[in-house]
Design a protein around this motif. Structure first.
Motif, mmCIF file in Angstrom:
data_model
loop_
_atom_site.group_PDB
_atom_site.id
_atom_site.type_symbol
_atom_site.label_atom_id
_atom_site.label_comp_id
_atom_site.label_asym_id
_atom_site.label_seq_id
_atom_site.Cartn_x
_atom_site.Cartn_y
_atom_site.Cartn_z
ATOM 1 N N UNK A 49 0.298 -8.818 -14.843
ATOM 2 C CA UNK A 49 0.401 -8.010 -13.634
ATOM 3 C C UNK A 49 -0.959 -7.767 -13.014
ATOM 4 N N UNK A 50 -0.935 -7.402 -11.727
ATOM 5 C CA UNK A 50 -2.182 -7.139 -11.018
ATOM 6 C C UNK A 50 -2.083 -5.768 -10.366
ATOM 7 N N UNK A 51 -3.141 -4.992 -10.467
ATOM 8 C CA UNK A 51 -3.138 -3.653 -9.899
ATOM 9 C C UNK A 51 -4.330 -3.435 -8.986
ATOM 10 N N UNK A 52 -4.063 -3.349 -7.681
ATOM 11 C CA UNK A 52 -5.168 -3.149 -6.755
ATOM 12 C C UNK A 52 -5.676 -1.709 -6.781
ATOM 13 N N UNK A 135 -2.314 2.889 -5.012
ATOM 14 C CA UNK A 135 -1.238 3.729 -5.537
ATOM 15 C C UNK A 135 -1.551 3.964 -7.007
ATOM 16 N N UNK A 136 -1.487 5.205 -7.433
ATOM 17 C CA UNK A 136 -1.801 5.488 -8.833
ATOM 18 C C UNK A 136 -1.615 6.960 -9.126
ATOM 19 N N UNK A 138 0.420 9.073 -10.239
ATOM 20 C CA UNK A 138 1.839 9.178 -10.611
ATOM 21 C C UNK A 138 2.566 8.071 -9.840
ATOM 22 N N UNK A 139 3.839 7.777 -10.204
ATOM 23 C CA UNK A 139 4.565 6.755 -9.444
ATOM 24 C C UNK A 139 4.531 7.076 -7.943
ATOM 25 N N UNK A 140 4.102 6.109 -7.151
ATOM 26 C CA UNK A 140 4.147 6.246 -5.694
ATOM 27 C C UNK A 140 3.084 7.116 -5.063
ATOM 28 N N UNK A 205 8.983 2.608 -4.347
ATOM 29 C CA UNK A 205 8.212 3.483 -3.466
ATOM 30 C C UNK A 205 8.025 2.783 -2.119
ATOM 31 N N UNK B 24 6.488 -3.260 -17.815
ATOM 32 C CA UNK B 24 5.280 -3.924 -17.322
ATOM 33 C C UNK B 24 5.520 -4.577 -15.968
ATOM 34 N N UNK B 26 4.734 -3.091 -12.902
ATOM 35 C CA UNK B 26 4.968 -2.180 -11.792
ATOM 36 C C UNK B 26 3.795 -1.230 -11.558
ATOM 37 N N UNK B 27 2.652 -1.585 -12.112
ATOM 38 C CA UNK B 27 1.449 -0.772 -11.948
ATOM 39 C C UNK B 27 1.054 -0.605 -10.491
ATOM 40 N N UNK B 28 1.346 -1.612 -9.670
ATOM 41 C CA UNK B 28 0.962 -1.503 -8.256
ATOM 42 C C UNK B 28 1.773 -0.437 -7.528
ATOM 43 N N UNK B 29 2.865 0.029 -8.134
ATOM 44 C CA UNK B 29 3.615 1.154 -7.577
ATOM 45 C C UNK B 29 3.223 2.472 -8.268
ATOM 46 N N UNK B 30 2.207 2.404 -9.099
ATOM 47 C CA UNK B 30 1.763 3.603 -9.814
ATOM 48 C C UNK B 30 2.626 3.902 -11.023
ATOM 49 N N UNK B 31 3.404 2.911 -11.468
ATOM 50 C CA UNK B 31 4.332 3.151 -12.568
ATOM 51 C C UNK B 31 3.753 2.657 -13.888
ATOM 52 N N UNK B 129 15.790 0.593 -16.072
ATOM 53 C CA UNK B 129 15.222 0.818 -14.746
ATOM 54 C C UNK B 129 13.955 -0.008 -14.664
ATOM 55 N N UNK B 130 13.827 -0.813 -13.639
ATOM 56 C CA UNK B 130 12.695 -1.717 -13.521
ATOM 57 C C UNK B 130 12.516 -2.499 -14.823
ATOM 58 N N UNK B 139 7.304 11.544 -15.497
ATOM 59 C CA UNK B 139 7.993 11.480 -14.209
ATOM 60 C C UNK B 139 9.508 11.609 -14.370
ATOM 61 N N UNK B 141 12.098 9.709 -15.784
ATOM 62 C CA UNK B 141 13.102 8.684 -15.538
ATOM 63 C C UNK B 141 13.094 7.679 -16.688
ATOM 64 N N UNK B 263 -1.724 4.758 -15.399
ATOM 65 C CA UNK B 263 -2.047 3.483 -14.748
ATOM 66 C C UNK B 263 -3.423 3.441 -14.123
ATOM 67 N N UNK B 264 -3.959 4.611 -13.735
ATOM 68 C CA UNK B 264 -5.273 4.612 -13.097
ATOM 69 C C UNK B 264 -6.152 5.677 -13.734
#
Lengths: 228, 318
Positions: A49-52, A135-136, A138-140, A205, B24, B26-31, B129-130, B139, B141, B263-264
């Motif tokens: 995966x890639x995370x910007x 995005x980081x 928390x989710x969204x 999101x 794994x 879904x990090x780009x959505x902050x998950x 989920x995902x 969160x 879920x 995630x961050x």
């Protein structure tokens, strides 16, 4: 400033951080988005995966499928051919917000801090188009900038243990919305009825890195109309 | 056939959750990935009861879980030794057993390690989920209603009767991990090791750190000598993506090992635990001691492929 060549930073044996510039700026962030989209488009075997981020892209990979040196080689090549890649235009989204009162308990404090009226703070906040830098947290949760200098405010001295879902906050020169209830130290100036995280929807999101966002001031009575 | 009710929670203990290998991609959505903190034990547990190795299990923290079987069910307990008992008789770990309808499985207090895994033949029927059944606690879920298990909850399983004949499968004794109280974690320096003084890096490698009680599924907080950053550095850096095993050093100089619920991060990170040692992070508990040992990328890859080889061979034997 954008680096001439990306800086590679090792995060263990399964992740590589690709740093593209040295600060928070729309230009550096735009470059991150380009590399992110271009890399996803080329579907490199072994990339999990890639995370910007603001100025970097984290690449998580499977070391048993691709070695670090092979991955770096792919990235170097990508860097020289990226100009030929057609970057999709960012979308523009509107986020309705009820400012002040119970929805925005810190609005008056922010106004006093800048010697402005609460209405002026709202005008500044709604008068700018923001870029989603990452995005980081928390989710969204979208980190957006740049907030007009006139309302840039430090974080709260004592973070709240629970910030309600939908709260719109500002901190330094950034703004963001809390998509789930969570602890948080940002100054809360309003609340949106939009649901910015739903694990059962796809995408989970509505906001993505690179999107452009405008906030829209609405009245409390209008909230129900926006709740989906 | 299909999914039927199999297990009733009589007592949940302090924290028991449904976890698979993680969410794994879904990090780009902050998950965050969430997932079993000791993925090795989860994988072996699943294989012992005839599941796919990435099926969901119960992750039991330290003590107190008590469950009753509602049908005949194949189970295996792996990971920490929390002294599992089946109807008050000690239960052999790392082996599959049949739990008869009405049998009670209970966990008392830890003898070694921190998290045990209870695998059920046929898995745990919750909606992915995902692409994952893991519980994201912060969160709310995933997993079982997005939360830790409570007394009275009832779990369901897909065709448990089809797994009963796998009874008696066991992991070779020599391959069962031993969990002590002193841990050596192998690390690679980076991503921001250049932000630390030479003394800071030496302190990091040559000192013992204590696992503090403030550790949880989001991170292992350590206490020890202060690790110093180079002069003139701000306390935080520009936020960026992180992976589990990354060791961040906040302003107070005390390391925090990030686990899979984040995630961050905006603190500088001196080093990262290698993939092969990640399962150990799930077994460290407050009061334990940790030392860090630097290895090369080549060694890291080599150890990782050894672990995969062990699992591949074990699958072949089954």
């Amino acid at each position: 400033m954008l680096y001439e060549h990306p800086a590679y930073r090792i995060m263990g044996d399964r992740a590589l951080l690709v740093e593209l510039g040295d600060g928070i700026s729309p230009l550096v962030n735009k470059k991150v988005r380009e590399v992110f989209l271009c890399l996803n488009d080329s579907q490199v075997e072994g990339v999990v995966e890639t995370m910007p981020g603001y100025r970097s892209l984290l690449i998580v990979y499977d070391p048993l499928k691709i070695t670090l040196s092979a991955l770096k080689e792919r990235l170097n090549k990508l860097h020289t051919t990226i100009d030929r890649f057609e970057i999709p235009k960012p979308r523009t989204l509107e986020i309705p917000v009820v400012y002040g009162g119970e929805c925005g308990p810190d609005l008056n404090w922010v106004a006093e801090y800048h010697k402005l009226s609460p209405e002026e703070v709202v005008r500044f906040h709604t008068g700018t188009t923001y870029q989603v830098y990452m995005i980081g947290f928390t989710p969204g949760f979208a980190y957006m900038g740049q907030l007009p200098e006139a309302i840039a405010t430090p974080r709260r001295e004592t973070p709240r243990t629970a910030v309600p879902r939908g709260s719109v906050g500002i901190a330094q020169s950034q703004t963001g919305v809390y998509p789930v209830e969570s602890p948080g130290g940002w100054q809360i100036i309003g609340r949106t009825p939009l649901r910015l995280f739903d694990p059962e929807k796809w995408p989970p999101t509505p906001l993505e890195m690179g999107d452009l966002v405008k906030f829209l001031s609405i009245k409390e009575e209008e909230m129900a109309r926006w709740e989906v | 056939m299909g999914s039927i009710e199999t297990l009733e929670i009589l007592a949940p203990g302090p924290l028991t959750t449904v976890q698979d290998r993680g969410r794994f991609g879904f990090g780009r959505f902050g998950i965050a990935p969430s997932g079993a903190l000791d993925a090795f034990s989860l994988r072996i547990g699943n294989l012992l009861v005839g599941n796919r190795e990435d099926e969901a299990c119960l992750e039991i923290t330290l003590l107190g879980l008590k469950v009753r079987a509602l049908v005949d069910l194949l189970i295996a307990v792996t990971g920490a030794d929390l002294q599992p008992h089946l109807n008050r008789k000690p239960l052999q770990m790392w082996r599959s057993h049949i739990m008869k309808e009405g049998d009670v499985l209970s966990f008392t207090v830890p003898r070694s390690g921190c998290r045990a895994y209870l695998a059920l033949g046929g898995g745990i029927s919750v909606t992915p989920l995902m692409e994952s059944k893991s519980t994201n606690l912060s969160s709310g879920f995933g997993g079982f209603e997005g939360r830790a298990l409570r007394k009275g909850d009832i779990l369901s399983t897909e065709s448990p009767q089809l797994h009963l004949r796998a009874e008696g499968k066991a992991l070779d004794r020599k391959l069962i991990p031993a969990y002590g109280k002193n841990w050596v974690l192998r690390v690679l320096f980076g991503p921001q090791d250049d932000h630390f003084t030479k003394t800071g890096k030496t302190t990091f490698l040559n000192s013992s750190f204590n696992v503090t009680p403030h550790s949880d599924r989001t991170g292992i907080r350590l206490a020890g000598p202060v690790i110093r950053t180079r002069a003139g550095m701000e306390e935080s850096i520009i936020s960026e993506g992180v992976v589990s095993g990354t060791i961040q050093i906040p302003g107070d100089g005390q390391p925090i090992i990030i686990l899979g619920e984040t995630v961050t991060g905006g603190y500088r990170k001196i080093a990262t635990v290698i993939g092969a040692d990640l399962p150990l992070l799930g077994q460290m508990k407050p009061g334990d001691q940790v030392n860090f040992e630097e290895v090369s990328m080549k060694e890291a890859y080599h150890t990782q492929s050894q672990v995969e080889e062990i699992i591949r061979r074990f699958k072949e034997e089954l």
